[in-house]
Scaffold this active site. Structure first.
Site, mmCIF file in Angstrom:
data_model
loop_
_atom_site.group_PDB
_atom_site.id
_atom_site.type_symbol
_atom_site.label_atom_id
_atom_site.label_comp_id
_atom_site.label_asym_id
_atom_site.label_seq_id
_atom_site.Cartn_x
_atom_site.Cartn_y
_atom_site.Cartn_z
ATOM 1 N N ASN A 127 -10.149 3.525 3.576
ATOM 2 C CA ASN A 127 -9.927 3.333 2.136
ATOM 3 C C ASN A 127 -11.077 2.608 1.439
ATOM 4 O OD1 ASN A 127 -8.291 3.281 -0.350
ATOM 5 N ND2 ASN A 127 -8.320 1.080 0.035
ATOM 6 N N TRP A 143 -8.914 8.910 -7.412
ATOM 7 C CA TRP A 143 -10.210 9.271 -8.009
ATOM 8 C C TRP A 143 -10.297 8.775 -9.445
ATOM 9 C CZ3 TRP A 143 -14.886 10.618 -6.472
ATOM 10 C CH2 TRP A 143 -15.036 10.998 -5.142
ATOM 11 N N TRP A 161 -15.513 13.020 -11.743
ATOM 12 C CA TRP A 161 -14.607 12.674 -10.638
ATOM 13 C C TRP A 161 -13.915 13.916 -10.088
ATOM 14 C CZ3 TRP A 161 -9.596 14.072 -11.421
ATOM 15 C CH2 TRP A 161 -9.119 14.140 -12.734
ATOM 16 N N GLU A 163 0.840 -1.206 0.000
ATOM 17 C CA GLU A 163 0.000 0.000 0.000
ATOM 18 C C GLU A 163 0.875 1.256 0.000
ATOM 19 O OE1 GLU A 163 -3.198 -0.067 -0.562
ATOM 20 O OE2 GLU A 163 -3.163 -2.252 -0.542
ATOM 21 N N TRP A 176 1.612 1.899 -3.404
ATOM 22 C CA TRP A 176 0.579 2.604 -4.182
ATOM 23 C C TRP A 176 0.805 4.116 -4.122
ATOM 24 C CZ3 TRP A 176 -2.848 1.602 -7.865
ATOM 25 C CH2 TRP A 176 -3.257 0.274 -8.057
ATOM 26 N N TRP A 183 -21.002 13.235 -18.417
ATOM 27 C CA TRP A 183 -21.218 13.530 -16.994
ATOM 28 C C TRP A 183 -22.469 14.391 -16.820
ATOM 29 C CZ3 TRP A 183 -18.375 10.389 -14.331
ATOM 30 C CH2 TRP A 183 -17.051 10.130 -14.643
HETATM 31 P P1 FAD Z 1 -2.936 2.116 5.251
HETATM 32 O O1 FAD Z 1 -3.836 1.078 4.713
HETATM 33 O O2 FAD Z 1 -2.416 1.914 6.611
HETATM 34 O O3 FAD Z 1 -1.752 2.256 4.207
HETATM 35 C C1 FAD Z 1 -0.483 2.815 4.563
HETATM 36 C C2 FAD Z 1 -0.164 3.990 3.671
HETATM 37 O O4 FAD Z 1 -0.095 3.574 2.308
HETATM 38 C C3 FAD Z 1 -1.189 5.097 3.694
HETATM 39 O O5 FAD Z 1 -1.003 5.950 4.795
HETATM 40 C C4 FAD Z 1 -0.959 5.782 2.362
HETATM 41 O O6 FAD Z 1 0.124 6.677 2.423
HETATM 42 C C5 FAD Z 1 -0.575 4.621 1.470
HETATM 43 N N1 FAD Z 1 -1.743 4.132 0.730
HETATM 44 C C6 FAD Z 1 -2.632 3.191 1.114
HETATM 45 N N2 FAD Z 1 -3.536 2.965 0.129
HETATM 46 C C7 FAD Z 1 -3.214 3.793 -0.878
HETATM 47 C C8 FAD Z 1 -3.769 4.027 -2.166
HETATM 48 N N3 FAD Z 1 -4.812 3.347 -2.635
HETATM 49 N N4 FAD Z 1 -3.191 4.962 -2.949
HETATM 50 C C9 FAD Z 1 -2.115 5.665 -2.523
HETATM 51 N N5 FAD Z 1 -1.542 5.465 -1.312
HETATM 52 C C10 FAD Z 1 -2.080 4.549 -0.500
HETATM 53 N N6 FAD Z 1 -4.526 8.613 0.166
HETATM 54 C C11 FAD Z 1 -3.856 9.712 0.573
HETATM 55 O O7 FAD Z 1 -2.834 9.581 1.260
HETATM 56 N N7 FAD Z 1 -4.296 10.959 0.237
HETATM 57 C C12 FAD Z 1 -5.407 11.165 -0.510
HETATM 58 O O8 FAD Z 1 -5.746 12.315 -0.814
HETATM 59 C C13 FAD Z 1 -6.152 10.027 -0.914
HETATM 60 N N8 FAD Z 1 -7.307 10.162 -1.623
HETATM 61 C C14 FAD Z 1 -8.013 9.045 -2.000
HETATM 62 C C15 FAD Z 1 -9.194 9.197 -2.752
HETATM 63 C C16 FAD Z 1 -9.925 8.076 -3.138
HETATM 64 C C17 FAD Z 1 -11.170 8.247 -3.966
HETATM 65 C C18 FAD Z 1 -9.478 6.793 -2.787
HETATM 66 C C19 FAD Z 1 -10.252 5.575 -3.212
HETATM 67 C C20 FAD Z 1 -8.307 6.635 -2.062
HETATM 68 C C21 FAD Z 1 -7.554 7.741 -1.662
HETATM 69 N N9 FAD Z 1 -6.354 7.614 -0.930
HETATM 70 C C22 FAD Z 1 -5.653 8.726 -0.560
HETATM 71 C C23 FAD Z 1 -5.756 6.287 -0.701
HETATM 72 C C24 FAD Z 1 -6.145 5.606 0.620
HETATM 73 O O9 FAD Z 1 -7.530 5.622 0.781
HETATM 74 C C25 FAD Z 1 -5.497 6.246 1.839
HETATM 75 O O10 FAD Z 1 -4.102 6.391 1.645
HETATM 76 C C26 FAD Z 1 -5.703 5.384 3.079
HETATM 77 O O11 FAD Z 1 -7.066 5.199 3.329
HETATM 78 C C27 FAD Z 1 -5.042 6.043 4.263
HETATM 79 O O12 FAD Z 1 -5.298 5.313 5.429
HETATM 80 P P2 FAD Z 1 -4.131 4.572 6.181
HETATM 81 O O13 FAD Z 1 -3.010 5.508 6.417
HETATM 82 O O14 FAD Z 1 -4.736 3.914 7.362
HETATM 83 O O15 FAD Z 1 -3.694 3.496 5.105
#
Ligand code: FAD
Length: 485
Positions: A346, A387, A364, A280, A283, A311
């Site tokens: 997430n 997004w 979006w 993650e 990602w 849209w």
């Molecule tokens: P954990 O599951 O603990 O993951 C650890 C770290 O990995 C996160 O802190 C984050 O830095 C990174 N990460 C995890 N999933 C993703 C992902 N899909 N894409 C990119 N990085 C990821 N994340 C953001 O940091 N900022 C945003 O503005 C953002 N906008 C989002 C918008 C949408 C529509 C969606 C579907 C996802 C978005 N995310 C965003 C990705 C993800 O939802 C969050 O990073 C995550 O929920 C953060 O929670 P966590 O720190 O507990 O994640």
């Protein structure tokens, strides 16, 4: 003879002392260090923070300033065009070197390159470092020499090629010279009239110490369940909640990688879960690659065929979504969690984003902009990339025909109903069987639960099947246009 002049350390998206390459280099010279944060104006300024991020920045700068003072230093705050500010401080202080950690948006990159040239022409030493990513976007290349457009090979290449650098400890002392600073309180980052931030304050501890505590707490147990629990918004600590700390650079992904792999290798945490967690983090890295090679990621469709997407314009529907009043409990719970805490799980982000772009057929960009304003982790790369991924227009995107069913998604991932009950308290007494679709319950059940649909909780703003069919039709029309063009 080595210079004895001060060094300017420009803090940007790296508001920490540990594992900070620019700071470590500056402190390692033994010279006086002017620690600077600029509230940037002008064309090279990064995308302006939204309200929730401004709240976070306020607290994070305060924490950084306190940490620097404990070392004998000080955080200097200035407003203006970065080049002007830095040249002014160099003149005032006699500084002959400037260092920073790199950023990856196009305006910032262009501005940094121009600034480096200007400063070098003035005889200043100028250095930049990677303080934000495991690997910088140009470092990982496909076999053909290009950049990765698909996540899985990117992740494989990252694992194969990444070697984690040694820990960079915070400096023990950081002497500085007196330079005039603005007052943080005068920047108006904390909301007033009204102050809507109490939910944020209850939920978070911005700053490097808060980030370290989050990582410790996550690695001390919850990480072991990550691979099975990470899709469960109803479970406490199912994910790390490190995202806002990463966003502001209060912790480095390098620190997270190093700590997690060391614990996994020592057999102290579950190896498979640790890998999923690091994937993650990857990602986030992948999102930065996308931003670097697609500077308009936040505004333009990555896949240009989506330019023809029909849209809708519907201000009422957008407002209902923003306020968590769509009539679909999992969507509403997510949007209310976002409003209250500045964060959303997430899985729920994916559900609400799918609902906006597919059921409501709203662009979006409208969702991206709302998240940008309300998320404490609003990230210039991850937000637009995610997004676009959900809408289907992005790199390695969710297939267009995947229209999440908000009822079954709720039943599957908020299996206990705890999440909806917490964020939609007006539904707290609805039996689990109907909790994710109260509109399917009979009148007597709703009456017993104290729910008057359309009064105490909204009726669905769109019927699920109708929304789904309209989305599929819209995506089909895109494909046909593509085929005939
Ligand atoms: P954990 O599951 O603990 O993951 C650890 C770290 O990995 C996160 O802190 C984050 O830095 C990174 N990460 C995890 N999933 C993703 C992902 N899909 N894409 C990119 N990085 C990821 N994340 C953001 O940091 N900022 C945003 O503005 C953002 N906008 C989002 C918008 C949408 C529509 C969606 C579907 C996802 C978005 N995310 C965003 C990705 C993800 O939802 C969050 O990073 C995550 O929920 C953060 O929670 P966590 O720190 O507990 O994640």
């Amino acid at each position: 003879m080595a210079s004895a002049a001060p060094i300017i350390l420009w803090f940007r998206e790296d508001l920490r002392l540990a594992d900070n390459p620019a700071l470590s280099w500056a402190a390692g010279t033994g010279r006086l260090v002017i620690c600077l944060y600029i509230r940037e104006t002008g064309s090279g300024a990064p995308r302006a923070h939204g309200g929730a991020s401004n709240w976070w920045l306020d607290k994070s700068l305060k924490a950084l300033g306190d940490s620097l003072e404990a070392l004998g230093g000080r955080l200097v705050l200035r407003t203006g065009e970065a080049g002007e500010v830095i040249r002014g401080i160099a003149r005032e202080s006699g500084a002959d070197a400037v260092v920073w950690n790199r950023r990856y948006g196009q305006p910032e990159r262009d501005a940094d390159a121009a600034l480096k040239d200007r400063l070098k022409a003035l005889g200043l030493d100028c250095r930049s470092f990677n303080g934000r990513l495991l690997v910088e976007p140009w470092e990982l290349k496909t076999g053909a020499g290009g950049w990765y457009r698909v996540f899985t090979p990117f992740w494989k290449a990252l694992q194969a090629n990444y070697s984690c650098p040694a820990y960079l400890p915070p400096p023990k002392r950081l002497e500085t010279v007196k330079v005039q600073s603005e007052e943080l309180g005068g920047w108006g980052l904390h909301p007033t009239r009204p102050d809507w931030s109490s939910g944020l304050a209850e939920s978070w501890t911005p700053g490097e110490a808060g980030a370290a505590a989050r990582l410790d707490a996550f690695l001390d147990g919850p990480v072991d369940g990550y691979s099975s629990n990470r899709n469960r918004p109803d479970l406490a600590d199912s994910t790390s909640a490190l995202s806002p700390h990463l966003r502001f650079g209060e912790i480095s992904p390098v620190t997270i990688w190093r700590r997690t792999t060391a614990l996994a290798e020592a057999g102290r945490i579950n190896e498979a879960s640790a890998r999923v967690f690091l994937s993650e983090i990857a990602w986030r890295e992948f999102s930065y690659t996308l931003l670097y090679f697609n500077p308009d990621l936040a505004t333009e469709n990555y896949n240009p065929s989506f330019d023809a997407m029909p849209w809708q314009k519907n201000a009422d529907a957008l407002r209902a979504w923003q306020r968590g009043m769509t009539g679909y409990p999992i969507v509403d719970a997510g949007m209310r969690q976002l409003w209250h805490t500045g964060w959303m799980h997430n899985r729920v982000r994916m559900i609400v984003a799918s609902f906006l772009t597919k059921h409501l057929l709203l662009p979006w960009q409208a969702g991206e902009a709302w998240f940008w304003d309300t998320l404490v982790d609003a990230d210039p790369a991850s937000n637009p990339a995610s997004w676009q991924w959900t809408a289907g227009s992005g790199a390695d995107a969710a297939p267009y025909f995947r229209v999440f069913n908000p009822i079954t998604q709720g039943q599957k991932f908020d299996e206990t109903g705890e999440y909806v009950r917490r964020w939609c308290p007006e539904l707290a007494k609805v039996p689990l069987k109907f909790l994710h679709a109260p509109f399917e319950a009979d009148g007597a059940t709703l009456a017993r639960a104290g729910v008057d649909l359309g009064v105490t909780y909204p009726k669905p703003i769109i019927d699920h099947s109708t929304g789904r069919e309209r989305a599929l039709g819209a995506y089909q029309s895109l494909k046909e246009k593509q085929a005939s063009s």
